[in-house]
Design a protein around this motif. Structure first.
Motif, PDB file in Angstrom:
ATOM      1  N   ALA A   1       0.816  -1.209   0.000  1.00  0.00           N
ATOM      2  CA  ALA A   1       0.000   0.000   0.000  1.00  0.00           C
ATOM      3  C   ALA A   1       0.853   1.264   0.000  1.00  0.00           C
ATOM      4  N   VAL A   2       1.982   1.234   0.710  1.00  0.00           N
ATOM      5  CA  VAL A   2       2.880   2.392   0.734  1.00  0.00           C
ATOM      6  C   VAL A   2       3.454   2.628  -0.655  1.00  0.00           C
ATOM      7  N   GLN A   3       3.857   1.550  -1.329  1.00  0.00           N
ATOM      8  CA  GLN A   3       4.390   1.689  -2.686  1.00  0.00           C
ATOM      9  C   GLN A   3       3.336   2.225  -3.641  1.00  0.00           C
ATOM     10  N   ASP A   4       2.109   1.762  -3.497  1.00  0.00           N
ATOM     11  CA  ASP A   4       1.029   2.243  -4.358  1.00  0.00           C
ATOM     12  C   ASP A   4       0.783   3.738  -4.156  1.00  0.00           C
ATOM     13  N   ALA A   5       0.900   4.202  -2.907  1.00  0.00           N
ATOM     14  CA  ALA A   5       0.704   5.629  -2.629  1.00  0.00           C
ATOM     15  C   ALA A   5       1.767   6.475  -3.329  1.00  0.00           C
ATOM     16  N   HIS A   6       3.001   5.986  -3.338  1.00  0.00           N
ATOM     17  CA  HIS A   6       4.073   6.715  -4.023  1.00  0.00           C
ATOM     18  C   HIS A   6       3.890   6.658  -5.532  1.00  0.00           C
ATOM     19  N   ASN A   7       3.383   5.555  -6.038  1.00  0.00           N
ATOM     20  CA  ASN A   7       3.090   5.474  -7.465  1.00  0.00           C
ATOM     21  C   ASN A   7       2.090   6.554  -7.873  1.00  0.00           C
ATOM     22  N   GLU A   8       1.047   6.698  -7.066  1.00  0.00           N
ATOM     23  CA  GLU A   8       0.026   7.700  -7.370  1.00  0.00           C
ATOM     24  C   GLU A   8       0.601   9.113  -7.319  1.00  0.00           C
ATOM     25  N   ALA A   9       1.411   9.392  -6.275  1.00  0.00           N
ATOM     26  CA  ALA A   9       1.989  10.730  -6.133  1.00  0.00           C
ATOM     27  C   ALA A   9       2.872  11.072  -7.324  1.00  0.00           C
ATOM     28  N   GLN A  10       3.674  10.117  -7.787  1.00  0.00           N
ATOM     29  CA  GLN A  10       4.558  10.401  -8.907  1.00  0.00           C
ATOM     30  C   GLN A  10       3.799  10.463 -10.228  1.00  0.00           C
ATOM     31  N   THR A  11       2.732   9.694 -10.337  1.00  0.00           N
ATOM     32  CA  THR A  11       1.907   9.763 -11.543  1.00  0.00           C
ATOM     33  C   THR A  11       1.292  11.150 -11.709  1.00  0.00           C
ATOM     34  N   ASN A  12       0.950  11.783 -10.588  1.00  0.00           N
ATOM     35  CA  ASN A  12       0.283  13.081 -10.626  1.00  0.00           C
ATOM     36  C   ASN A  12       1.242  14.262 -10.721  1.00  0.00           C
ATOM     37  N   ALA A  13       2.545  13.994 -10.767  1.00  0.00           N
ATOM     38  CA  ALA A  13       3.543  15.070 -10.855  1.00  0.00           C
ATOM     39  C   ALA A  13       4.174  15.091 -12.241  1.00  0.00           C
ATOM     40  N   ARG A  14       4.688  16.250 -12.606  1.00  0.00           N
ATOM     41  CA  ARG A  14       5.350  16.405 -13.901  1.00  0.00           C
ATOM     42  C   ARG A  14       6.842  16.730 -13.758  1.00  0.00           C
ATOM     43  N   VAL A  15       7.214  17.477 -12.746  1.00  0.00           N
ATOM     44  CA  VAL A  15       8.612  17.779 -12.482  1.00  0.00           C
ATOM     45  C   VAL A  15       8.936  17.232 -11.097  1.00  0.00           C
ATOM     46  N   LEU A  16       9.823  16.236 -11.053  1.00  0.00           N
ATOM     47  CA  LEU A  16      10.126  15.548  -9.807  1.00  0.00           C
ATOM     48  C   LEU A  16      11.596  15.701  -9.499  1.00  0.00           C
ATOM     49  N   ARG A  17      11.894  16.201  -8.313  1.00  0.00           N
ATOM     50  CA  ARG A  17      13.272  16.381  -7.877  1.00  0.00           C
ATOM     51  C   ARG A  17      13.520  15.455  -6.682  1.00  0.00           C
ATOM     52  N   ALA A  18      14.689  14.853  -6.671  1.00  0.00           N
ATOM     53  CA  ALA A  18      15.014  13.955  -5.562  1.00  0.00           C
ATOM     54  C   ALA A  18      16.448  14.175  -5.109  1.00  0.00           C
ATOM     55  N   TRP A  19      16.640  14.050  -3.798  1.00  0.00           N
ATOM     56  CA  TRP A  19      17.970  13.961  -3.204  1.00  0.00           C
ATOM     57  C   TRP A  19      17.990  12.710  -2.345  1.00  0.00           C
ATOM     58  N   GLU A  20      19.022  11.889  -2.483  1.00  0.00           N
ATOM     59  CA  GLU A  20      19.109  10.681  -1.667  1.00  0.00           C
ATOM     60  C   GLU A  20      20.545  10.442  -1.240  1.00  0.00           C
ATOM     61  N   SER A  21      20.705  10.179   0.054  1.00  0.00           N
ATOM     62  CA  SER A  21      22.038   9.975   0.624  1.00  0.00           C
ATOM     63  C   SER A  21      22.234   8.579   1.199  1.00  0.00           C
ATOM     64  N   SER A  22      21.210   7.732   1.153  1.00  0.00           N
ATOM     65  CA  SER A  22      21.291   6.434   1.828  1.00  0.00           C
ATOM     66  C   SER A  22      21.212   5.236   0.892  1.00  0.00           C
ATOM     67  N   TRP A  23      20.370   5.308  -0.135  1.00  0.00           N
ATOM     68  CA  TRP A  23      20.194   4.181  -1.044  1.00  0.00           C
ATOM     69  C   TRP A  23      19.761   4.698  -2.406  1.00  0.00           C
ATOM     70  N   VAL A  24      19.805   3.864  -3.394  1.00  0.00           N
ATOM     71  CA  VAL A  24      19.349   4.240  -4.725  1.00  0.00           C
ATOM     72  C   VAL A  24      17.847   4.510  -4.660  1.00  0.00           C
ATOM     73  N   VAL A  25      17.404   5.594  -5.274  1.00  0.00           N
ATOM     74  CA  VAL A  25      15.979   5.927  -5.231  1.00  0.00           C
ATOM     75  C   VAL A  25      15.156   4.821  -5.881  1.00  0.00           C
ATOM     76  N   GLY A  26      13.949   4.627  -5.368  1.00  0.00           N
ATOM     77  CA  GLY A  26      13.102   3.518  -5.804  1.00  0.00           C
ATOM     78  C   GLY A  26      12.845   3.478  -7.297  1.00  0.00           C
ATOM     79  N   ILE A  27      12.675   4.637  -7.903  1.00  0.00           N
ATOM     80  CA  ILE A  27      12.334   4.701  -9.320  1.00  0.00           C
ATOM     81  C   ILE A  27      13.448   4.146 -10.201  1.00  0.00           C
ATOM     82  N   LEU A  28      14.685   4.034  -9.651  1.00  0.00           N
ATOM     83  CA  LEU A  28      15.829   3.538 -10.420  1.00  0.00           C
ATOM     84  C   LEU A  28      16.334   2.183  -9.934  1.00  0.00           C
ATOM     85  N   GLN A  29      15.636   1.555  -9.000  1.00  0.00           N
ATOM     86  CA  GLN A  29      16.125   0.301  -8.420  1.00  0.00           C
ATOM     87  C   GLN A  29      15.870  -0.899  -9.321  1.00  0.00           C
TER      88      GLN A  29
END
Length: 284
Positions: A99-127
């Motif tokens: 359910a948590v993954q589905d919520a993030h899918n929806e949030a990213q589907t509804n966005a057009r410009v997405l910025r990310a900073w990650e210092s701990s692991w590869v971001v989910g969208i690129l895993q």
């Protein structure tokens, strides 16, 4: 914890105190209420002073014990209002990780410009699937949550379809430490790094790496996503924060831009990733 969240929690505590003091059969002391509910006496104080977040079950018990069961709907609405911004892992993961993954899918589907900073692991969208499986397994161990790992991995992989659609742009920056963190086996990490090198050059993704030797305007800190400069999602060990007030978003944007200024792109990013890939030969 955000100021808005804390103020909302304190306001809820004030309302709980009002219910205790206005009990139809006569006011209750905090100790009396705690005994009636079978709680430690400090719990009543913490809830009333905004030092602890109530559960829906706590609120229902409070409304019943103070002789005002009809107040539960109001209390639950108050809780839902600020929990929409602070989502504890304990509650989110009670039914598993899908359910948590589905919520993030929806949030990213509804966005057009997405910025990310990650210092701990590869971001989910690129895993890769294996890397995602390792990360989600560690999360399930940490939170002692249901292990619907394969469902969660499939949901996370489904999100990656967004990379190939028109009209959406990802600006992703990661700390070099991400490339070396063995939160999975060396073989899985090697495949993950190969995946990252394949991302460089995609027209929908701008991938930057902040090398260890880069001059930093900000410490690495925690990772976060910014969706259309209108919403920030970040996480702590105990909760996930969904932030939408303008001042906070402006702060995260400043941090993201500072990290962008320290990042390398294109061939330089490719070289940093390949150097990390070569070091895996030293791990057995």
């Amino acid at each position: 914890m955000s100021t808005d969240f804390q103020q909302a929690r304190e306001a809820l505590g004030t309302r709980l105190r009002e219910l205790r003091l206005s009990r139809p059969g006569g006011r209750l002391t905090g100790d009396q209420l705690a005994r009636q509910l079978g709680w430690h006496k400090s719990k009543v104080s913490k809830l009333e002073n905004g030092k602890q977040t109530a559960t829906a079950e706590d609120l229902q018990a409070w409304a019943q014990a103070t002789g005002q069961p009809g107040a539960f709907d109001e209390l639950r609405a108050r809780l839902a209002g600020f929990e929409s911004h602070i989502r504890s892992w304990r509650r989110q993961l009670a039914a598993g990780h899908r359910a948590v993954q589905d919520a993030h899918n929806e949030a990213q589907t509804n966005a057009r410009v997405l910025r990310a900073w990650e210092s701990s692991w590869v971001v989910g969208i690129l895993q890769t699937p294996d890397y995602a499986r390792a990360v989600l397994t560690r999360s399930a161990e940490r939170h002692q949550s249901p292990r619907d790992i394969e469902d969660a991995v499939r949901s996370r992989m489904q999100r990656q379809q967004l990379l190939y659609g028109a009209g959406r742009r990802y600006h992703i920056i990661m700390w070099e430490g991400v490339l070396h963190a063995l939160i999975c086996s060396p073989a899985v990490l090697a495949a993950q790094l190969d995946r990252l090198t394949g991302i460089i050059g995609m027209d929908t993704v701008e991938l930057g790496i902040v090398p260890f030797g880069a001059s930093l305007k900000q410490p690495p800190g925690v990772g976060f996503w910014i969706y259309d400069d209108r919403q920030v999602v970040t996480e702590t060990w105990h909760a996930e924060l969904w932030v939408d007030d303008a001042d906070s978003i402006a702060t995260y944007l400043r941090v993201w831009k500072a990290m962008r200024d320290s990042a390398v792109y294109g061939a330089d990013a490719h070289n940093v990733i390949n150097a990390a890939r070569r070091t895996l030969g030293t791990h057995r």
